[in-house]
Write an enzyme that holds these catalytic residues in place. Structure first.
Site, PDB file in Angstrom:
ATOM      1  N   ASP A 197       0.819  -1.222   0.000  1.00 33.65           N
ATOM      2  CA  ASP A 197       0.000   0.000   0.000  1.00 33.65           C
ATOM      3  C   ASP A 197       0.848   1.266   0.000  1.00 33.65           C
ATOM      4  O   ASP A 197       0.688   2.140  -0.850  1.00 33.65           O
ATOM      5  CB  ASP A 197      -0.912   0.039   1.238  1.00 33.65           C
ATOM      6  N   ARG A 238       0.533   5.570  16.923  1.00 33.58           N
ATOM      7  CA  ARG A 238       0.327   6.592  15.890  1.00 33.58           C
ATOM      8  C   ARG A 238       0.775   7.983  16.341  1.00 33.58           C
ATOM      9  O   ARG A 238       1.418   8.701  15.571  1.00 33.58           O
ATOM     10  CB  ARG A 238      -1.140   6.613  15.408  1.00 33.58           C
ATOM     11  N   ASP A 286      -6.991   4.220  12.277  1.00 35.70           N
ATOM     12  CA  ASP A 286      -5.656   4.816  12.185  1.00 35.70           C
ATOM     13  C   ASP A 286      -5.634   6.086  11.337  1.00 35.70           C
ATOM     14  O   ASP A 286      -4.867   7.005  11.611  1.00 35.70           O
ATOM     15  CB  ASP A 286      -4.650   3.780  11.668  1.00 35.70           C
ATOM     16  N   SER A 327      -4.458  -8.461   8.322  1.00 37.56           N
ATOM     17  CA  SER A 327      -3.887  -7.136   8.492  1.00 37.56           C
ATOM     18  C   SER A 327      -3.304  -7.093   9.900  1.00 37.56           C
ATOM     19  O   SER A 327      -4.008  -7.302  10.879  1.00 37.56           O
ATOM     20  CB  SER A 327      -4.985  -6.087   8.315  1.00 37.56           C
TER      21      SER A 327
HETATM   22  N1  ARG Z   1      -8.387  -1.999  15.854  1.00 37.66           N
HETATM   23  C1  ARG Z   1      -7.169  -1.633  16.444  1.00 37.66           C
HETATM   24  C2  ARG Z   1      -7.116  -0.154  16.696  1.00 37.66           C
HETATM   25  O1  ARG Z   1      -7.844   0.553  16.103  1.00 37.66           O
HETATM   26  C3  ARG Z   1      -5.995  -2.122  15.658  1.00 37.66           C
HETATM   27  C4  ARG Z   1      -5.749  -1.455  14.355  1.00 37.66           C
HETATM   28  C5  ARG Z   1      -4.648  -2.132  13.659  1.00 37.66           C
HETATM   29  N2  ARG Z   1      -4.227  -1.431  12.487  1.00 37.66           N
HETATM   30  C6  ARG Z   1      -3.952  -2.039  11.348  1.00 37.66           C
HETATM   31  N3  ARG Z   1      -3.574  -1.292  10.377  1.00 37.66           N
HETATM   32  N4  ARG Z   1      -4.062  -3.345  11.195  1.00 37.66           N
HETATM   33  O2  ARG Z   1      -6.369   0.347  17.487  1.00 37.66           O
END
Ligand code: ARG
Length: 405
Positions: free
Chosen positions: A15, A96, A125, A177
């Site tokens: 990506d 993040r 994210d 993912s």
């Molecule tokens: N659902 C979790 C969160 O929002 C994990 C997100 C994981 N991110 C990813 N790009 N797989 O904090």
């Protein structure tokens, strides 16, 4: 005229690699890539750095954020016993903001007009990147190529990649993912999308299956100084070392897996699997020590605010003013959270089996049913009468009403 610049949060994956090309070719920008080391497993970051340059990035940075991540982000999560929906220790939500901080720093150094990320339009994210950037640099514009693309399937993305000279992975891409760092791993998508499916064993890398864990319990003592862990079994380490060690110990005992249906910021429920052995063990020990050392009303009030804190961090508000005020609240009583917790790991469970502190509010004289009891029993009767008075008055009214109807 020189081209405008964009700083891209780059992971080396398909990506964000497509993003590099797209920002160059479609938007005519000079691309500066930044990959953050937050303790993720597949951290061959020198290769990632080179890959960005091969794709035409004018600069490529790998920034080691591990120490800072522990000492300015994870510390606050420990103070706040941060667990979203009472379960998830905010693995991705915490990383993040530190990544954003460095994106902004690099953007300033290069006088970049834009910051870009490779998040989809469906997750949390994207919000964490964008709200974070707006908080630290309201004048910088945000680009989110993946959200804009019509490349809805993996196949069409690969076609686009091949056509634009982006190396397409030859190995079959993982159906999941995954996002990971020192605080744990998040695994989603693939067969996990059906919450009726038990996650396959091979998604886990930090924890063994509880049934495969050793048959004998493993004990350890963890020492806290002013709210943060400083020693395991008498050996000192900085926060990063303690977290890494706890990941190993808890993980080899099968502790730290989470299977939950999570409420995302964008309103969707999603089935998420995590493994956070060190994070959960440290938070559990911290809670145990707070129970011992913090006064009742403060502890209750803090518990309520902890839920707000976790929700707020989850919802991308790390840099918002309320969060700073909540941090100050969480920090204040930590000076009393100094002491030792004894923990017992056994086949996927963790039990706190001992705690002690010079700040302990536990008074054996008040608590005992044996000798040396100093509790004033005579005070109990009057106290209960007054505390139950409103209920009694209410109950009496109910009786009268029933009789008059
Ligand atoms: N659902 C979790 C969160 O929002 C994990 C997100 C994981 N991110 C990813 N790009 N797989 O904090």
């Amino acid at each position: 005229m020189a081209r405008e610049k964009v700083v891209l949060a780059y992971s080396g994956g398909l990506d964000t690699s497509c993003c590099v090309k797209w920002l160059q070719d479609e938007l005519d920008l000079d691309v500066i890539c930044m990959a953050g080391d937050v303790g993720q497993e597949r951290a061959d970051l020198e290769t990632v750095k080179q890959k960005a340059l091969d794709l035409g990035a004018i600069k490529s940075y790998v920034v080691d954020m591990r120490k800072e991540f522990c000492e300015e982000y994870l510390d606050k999560c420990i103070y706040a016993n941060g667990l979203y929906q009472d379960q998830y220790p905010l693995v991705s939500a915490l990383s993040r903001p530190v990544i954003v901080k460095h994106l902004v720093r690099i953007a300033r150094e290069h006088e970049a007009k834009y910051i870009a990320h490779g998040c989809t339009g469906k997750g949390n994210d994207q919000a964490r990147f964008e709200i974070g950037v707006r908080a630290l640099a309201p004048d910088i514009e945000i680009l989110a190529p993946v959200r804009e693309w019509e490349l809805t399937t993996r196949e069409s993305e690969m076609e686009w990649a091949a056509a634009h000279g982006v190396p397409v992975p030859v190995t079959k891409a993982s159906p999941y993912s995954i996002d990971d760092n020192l605080w744990g791993r998040a695994i989603e998508a693939g067969v996990l999308e059906d919450p009726w499916n038990e996650p396959p064993e091979d998604i886990y890398t930090m924890t063994v299956a509880p049934e495969a864990a050793p048959e004998v319990p493993e004990y350890l003592e963890i020492e806290f100084y002013q709210g943060l862990p400083t020693q395991i079994d008498g050996k000192s380490g900085d926060l990063q070392e303690i977290i890494e060690k706890m990941n190993l110990i808890a993980g080899r005992n099968g502790y730290g897996r989470i299977d939950m249906v999570e409420d995302r910021l964008v309103g969707v429920k999603s089935h998420e699997i995590y493994e956070c052995p060190g994070a959960l063990a440290i938070i559990r020990a911290h809670q145990a020590l707070e129970e011992l050392c913090l006064e009742r009303d403060l502890l209750r009030y803090k518990h309520n605010l902890e839920q707000n804190w976790a929700q707020y961090i989850y919802d991308a508000k790390w840099y918002a003013p309320l969060k700073h005020a909540l941090d100050a609240f969480m920090r204040t009583p930590q000076r009393f959270v100094t002491g030792t917790v004894r923990m017992k790991f056994y086949k996927g469970t963790l039990t706190v089996v001992g705690r002690k502190s010079n700040y302990s509010l536990y008074d054996e004289g008040l608590a005992t049913y044996g000798e040396g009891d100093s509790f004033e029993r005579a005070d109990a009767a009057g106290f209960i009468k007054l505390s139950g008075l409103p209920t009694k008055v209410w109950a009496q009214k109910q009786v009268t009403r029933e009789h008059t109807i």
